[in-house]
Design a protein around this motif. Sequence first.
Motif, PDB file in Angstrom:
ATOM      1  N   GLU A 126       0.838  -1.203   0.000  1.00 51.86           N
ATOM      2  CA  GLU A 126       0.000   0.000   0.000  1.00 51.86           C
ATOM      3  C   GLU A 126       0.872   1.252   0.000  1.00 51.86           C
ATOM      4  OE1 GLU A 126      -3.831  -1.860   2.413  1.00 51.86           O
ATOM      5  OE2 GLU A 126      -2.924   0.020   3.072  1.00 51.86           O
ATOM      6  N   PRO A 127       0.347   2.366  -0.510  1.00 50.32           N
ATOM      7  CA  PRO A 127       1.144   3.601  -0.591  1.00 50.32           C
ATOM      8  C   PRO A 127       1.706   4.062   0.746  1.00 50.32           C
ATOM      9  CG  PRO A 127      -0.872   3.818  -1.870  1.00 50.32           C
ATOM     10  CD  PRO A 127      -0.985   2.538  -1.113  1.00 50.32           C
ATOM     11  N   ASP A 128       0.941   3.914   1.834  1.00 55.82           N
ATOM     12  CA  ASP A 128       1.365   4.447   3.130  1.00 55.82           C
ATOM     13  C   ASP A 128       1.901   3.381   4.089  1.00 55.82           C
ATOM     14  OD1 ASP A 128       0.595   7.055   2.398  1.00 55.82           O
ATOM     15  OD2 ASP A 128      -1.487   6.625   2.930  1.00 55.82           O
ATOM     16  N   ALA A 129       1.904   2.125   3.653  1.00 54.04           N
ATOM     17  CA  ALA A 129       2.361   1.046   4.526  1.00 54.04           C
ATOM     18  C   ALA A 129       3.730   0.514   4.133  1.00 54.04           C
ATOM     19  CB  ALA A 129       1.340  -0.090   4.534  1.00 54.04           C
ATOM     20  N   GLY A 130       4.015   0.469   2.830  1.00 54.05           N
ATOM     21  CA  GLY A 130       5.299  -0.055   2.383  1.00 54.05           C
ATOM     22  C   GLY A 130       5.510  -1.485   2.848  1.00 54.05           C
ATOM     23  N   ASN A 132       5.658  -2.404   5.906  1.00 49.56           N
ATOM     24  CA  ASN A 132       5.031  -2.595   7.220  1.00 49.56           C
ATOM     25  C   ASN A 132       3.603  -3.100   7.025  1.00 49.56           C
ATOM     26  OD1 ASN A 132       4.180  -2.589   9.838  1.00 49.56           O
ATOM     27  ND2 ASN A 132       4.601  -0.423  10.215  1.00 49.56           N
ATOM     28  N   THR A 133       3.463  -4.408   6.894  1.00 47.73           N
ATOM     29  CA  THR A 133       2.145  -4.983   6.621  1.00 47.73           C
ATOM     30  C   THR A 133       1.164  -4.777   7.771  1.00 47.73           C
ATOM     31  OG1 THR A 133       2.971  -7.128   7.394  1.00 47.73           O
ATOM     32  CG2 THR A 133       3.032  -6.721   5.031  1.00 47.73           C
ATOM     33  N   HIS A 134       1.666  -4.510   8.985  1.00 51.83           N
ATOM     34  CA  HIS A 134       0.757  -4.271  10.115  1.00 51.83           C
ATOM     35  C   HIS A 134      -0.001  -2.949   9.958  1.00 51.83           C
ATOM     36  CE1 HIS A 134       2.086  -7.672  12.583  1.00 51.83           C
ATOM     37  NE2 HIS A 134       3.291  -7.425  12.137  1.00 51.83           N
ATOM     38  N   GLU A 135       0.481  -2.094   9.059  1.00 48.76           N
ATOM     39  CA  GLU A 135      -0.179  -0.808   8.857  1.00 48.76           C
ATOM     40  C   GLU A 135      -1.099  -0.792   7.644  1.00 48.76           C
ATOM     41  OE1 GLU A 135      -0.126   1.813  10.910  1.00 48.76           O
ATOM     42  OE2 GLU A 135       0.991   0.498  12.275  1.00 48.76           O
ATOM     43  N   ILE A 136      -1.410  -1.957   7.110  1.00 47.97           N
ATOM     44  CA  ILE A 136      -2.335  -2.027   5.971  1.00 47.97           C
ATOM     45  C   ILE A 136      -3.674  -1.422   6.373  1.00 47.97           C
ATOM     46  CG2 ILE A 136      -3.778  -3.652   4.668  1.00 47.97           C
ATOM     47  CD1 ILE A 136      -1.317  -5.389   4.325  1.00 47.97           C
ATOM     48  N   SER A 137      -4.175  -0.515   5.533  1.00 48.88           N
ATOM     49  CA  SER A 137      -5.439   0.146   5.841  1.00 48.88           C
ATOM     50  C   SER A 137      -6.609  -0.374   4.998  1.00 48.88           C
ATOM     51  CB  SER A 137      -5.308   1.657   5.651  1.00 48.88           C
ATOM     52  OG  SER A 137      -4.951   1.965   4.312  1.00 48.88           O
ATOM     53  N   THR A 138      -6.319  -1.033   3.877  1.00 50.84           N
ATOM     54  CA  THR A 138      -7.398  -1.643   3.099  1.00 50.84           C
ATOM     55  C   THR A 138      -8.164  -2.580   4.008  1.00 50.84           C
ATOM     56  OG1 THR A 138      -6.162  -1.484   1.033  1.00 50.84           O
ATOM     57  CG2 THR A 138      -7.928  -3.106   1.122  1.00 50.84           C
ATOM     58  N   GLY A 151     -10.251   0.573   0.085  1.00 52.07           N
ATOM     59  CA  GLY A 151      -8.839   0.867   0.291  1.00 52.07           C
ATOM     60  C   GLY A 151      -8.098   0.977  -1.020  1.00 52.07           C
ATOM     61  N   SER A 152      -6.769   0.901  -0.949  1.00 48.81           N
ATOM     62  CA  SER A 152      -5.948   1.005  -2.149  1.00 48.81           C
ATOM     63  C   SER A 152      -4.702   0.142  -2.005  1.00 48.81           C
ATOM     64  CB  SER A 152      -5.553   2.461  -2.411  1.00 48.81           C
ATOM     65  OG  SER A 152      -4.751   2.965  -1.357  1.00 48.81           O
ATOM     66  N   LYS A 153      -4.154  -0.244  -3.139  1.00 51.81           N
ATOM     67  CA  LYS A 153      -2.920  -1.030  -3.205  1.00 51.81           C
ATOM     68  C   LYS A 153      -2.011  -0.405  -4.246  1.00 51.81           C
ATOM     69  CE  LYS A 153      -4.227  -4.240  -0.263  1.00 51.81           C
ATOM     70  NZ  LYS A 153      -3.528  -4.469   1.031  1.00 51.81           N
ATOM     71  N   TYR A 154      -0.712  -0.678  -4.109  1.00 52.44           N
ATOM     72  CA  TYR A 154       0.299   0.055  -4.866  1.00 52.44           C
ATOM     73  C   TYR A 154       1.325  -0.917  -5.441  1.00 52.44           C
ATOM     74  CZ  TYR A 154       3.214   4.319  -5.518  1.00 52.44           C
ATOM     75  OH  TYR A 154       3.929   5.378  -6.015  1.00 52.44           O
ATOM     76  N   TYR A 155       1.757  -0.672  -6.668  1.00 54.92           N
ATOM     77  CA  TYR A 155       2.720  -1.514  -7.362  1.00 54.92           C
ATOM     78  C   TYR A 155       2.268  -2.972  -7.418  1.00 54.92           C
ATOM     79  CZ  TYR A 155       6.194   2.066  -8.186  1.00 54.92           C
ATOM     80  OH  TYR A 155       6.841   3.181  -8.650  1.00 54.92           O
ATOM     81  N   ILE A 156       1.114  -3.177  -8.027  1.00 53.14           N
ATOM     82  CA  ILE A 156       0.563  -4.513  -8.192  1.00 53.14           C
ATOM     83  C   ILE A 156       0.797  -4.947  -9.635  1.00 53.14           C
ATOM     84  CG2 ILE A 156      -1.454  -5.971  -7.880  1.00 53.14           C
ATOM     85  CD1 ILE A 156      -0.347  -4.482  -5.338  1.00 53.14           C
ATOM     86  N   SER A 157       1.479  -6.063  -9.807  1.00 52.96           N
ATOM     87  CA  SER A 157       1.923  -6.502 -11.128  1.00 52.96           C
ATOM     88  C   SER A 157       0.844  -7.290 -11.865  1.00 52.96           C
ATOM     89  CB  SER A 157       3.165  -7.397 -11.004  1.00 52.96           C
ATOM     90  OG  SER A 157       4.217  -6.738 -10.348  1.00 52.96           O
ATOM     91  N   GLN A 208       2.653  -2.328 -14.011  1.00 54.40           N
ATOM     92  CA  GLN A 208       2.423  -2.097 -12.595  1.00 54.40           C
ATOM     93  C   GLN A 208       1.224  -1.156 -12.422  1.00 54.40           C
ATOM     94  OE1 GLN A 208       4.443  -3.713 -10.306  1.00 54.40           O
ATOM     95  NE2 GLN A 208       5.406  -4.644 -12.096  1.00 54.40           N
ATOM     96  N   PHE A 209       0.452  -1.379 -11.350  1.00 53.80           N
ATOM     97  CA  PHE A 209      -0.773  -0.612 -11.168  1.00 53.80           C
ATOM     98  C   PHE A 209      -0.965  -0.165  -9.719  1.00 53.80           C
ATOM     99  CE2 PHE A 209      -1.485  -3.250 -14.859  1.00 53.80           C
ATOM    100  CZ  PHE A 209      -2.155  -2.418 -15.739  1.00 53.80           C
ATOM    101  N   THR A 210      -1.663   0.952  -9.568  1.00 52.70           N
ATOM    102  CA  THR A 210      -2.282   1.328  -8.306  1.00 52.70           C
ATOM    103  C   THR A 210      -3.746   0.913  -8.392  1.00 52.70           C
ATOM    104  OG1 THR A 210      -0.806   3.236  -8.057  1.00 52.70           O
ATOM    105  CG2 THR A 210      -2.819   3.221  -6.739  1.00 52.70           C
ATOM    106  N   LEU A 211      -4.241   0.289  -7.339  1.00 51.99           N
ATOM    107  CA  LEU A 211      -5.626  -0.186  -7.307  1.00 51.99           C
ATOM    108  C   LEU A 211      -6.421   0.601  -6.279  1.00 51.99           C
ATOM    109  CD1 LEU A 211      -5.075  -4.071  -7.360  1.00 51.99           C
ATOM    110  CD2 LEU A 211      -5.315  -2.513  -9.303  1.00 51.99           C
ATOM    111  N   PHE A 212      -7.686   0.865  -6.600  1.00 52.77           N
ATOM    112  CA  PHE A 212      -8.604   1.558  -5.695  1.00 52.77           C
ATOM    113  C   PHE A 212      -9.859   0.706  -5.528  1.00 52.77           C
ATOM    114  CE2 PHE A 212      -6.160   4.645  -8.120  1.00 52.77           C
ATOM    115  CZ  PHE A 212      -5.582   5.410  -7.115  1.00 52.77           C
TER     116      PHE A 212
END
Length: 383
Positions: A126-130, A132-138, A151-157, A208-212
Amino acid sequence: MDFSVSAELADLTRGVAKVLAPFGGAYYGEHARDREPCAEAWTALGDAGFIGVNIPEEYGGGGAGMLELALVTEESAAQGVPLLLLLVSSAICAEVISTFGSTAQKERWLPALADGRSKMSFAITEPDAGSNTHEISTNAVRDGDGWLLNGSKYYISGVDEADAILVVARTGRDAEGKPLMSLFVVPTDAAGLERSRIEMDIALPEKQFTLFFGDVRLPADALIGEEGNGFQQVFHGLNPERITGAALLVGIARYALGRAAAYAREREVWGVAIGTHQGLSHPLAKASMETELAALMMRKAAWLHDNGLPAGEASNTAKYAAAEAALNAIDAAIQTHGGNGLAHEYGLMPYWGMARLLRIAPVSREMILNFIAQHSLKLPRSY
């Protein structure tokens, strides 16, 4: 310890090499530069039964293990066609569904994953978690008999190639306030799911994609395994991702070294082949040794995983070593070619892009060093 290669494994790698022989570096370079998936090579591997070599036979797979999938991944790259979604669709998603999925989920997804007709992406970053999977907000919350995902995800192949995405989402907190994670299979055409392509300067076939996720409604059977048990499920999939990532990098290194050695034998300056000179031969020899060492660790990690033994240290070590070996091999290959190493005709730069990406992802070398320091050396956690 038995370091011999069985007849079955030798046949496996020869089979992969034969299937991909009509493709090779020129094919991969063209697709990488055009940012187009290597669909023909993927289909050929699937038709030959190699894509799902690790999937149980009752679901159309080969019934083998992670070692066999790693060797398929390595040999594909060694033939000049590194396929990134082998790490995602075959290693992570197929392993997780095979281990934790219901019978209905296995019947729905595994046969198509096994023969390559379907691909599945994996979404955890995720953009704000990197890292640190414990900070996943989705998050996913109960909605009648199903779920509502936001939520959102970042750099999904490979989302554009996939029929579904295996999504990691927060579904609550435990008594100590720590997040509970769960895994969901989300169709790529689900209402409320939007994607935005991330433009990359490196040449890769996979995008690569950002997902919403905006109020994406999921049925009850989208949940994989037990609610709140996502961390265990994810880590069962992440070791295979690291193992196959190491295998892909070893294959890239083998390909680059093969090209460089051939050029160094044929190219003559001052009346002798340039490979005569230690200034070129020694970096190639060093990279070859590093590649062999990484390959040994990759095989050890795969063996540990297949035998149900702790594989985290070996998997991380293999991925770290293979990324360093691949980049050193490509750099030595480029230097051997001189200016030709950067030329379109010689096609080395797309492999540098893939190897450089895999030094960062799916886990960075810095996080691997943190893992080894904390878990292997028992040093205080630094983050």
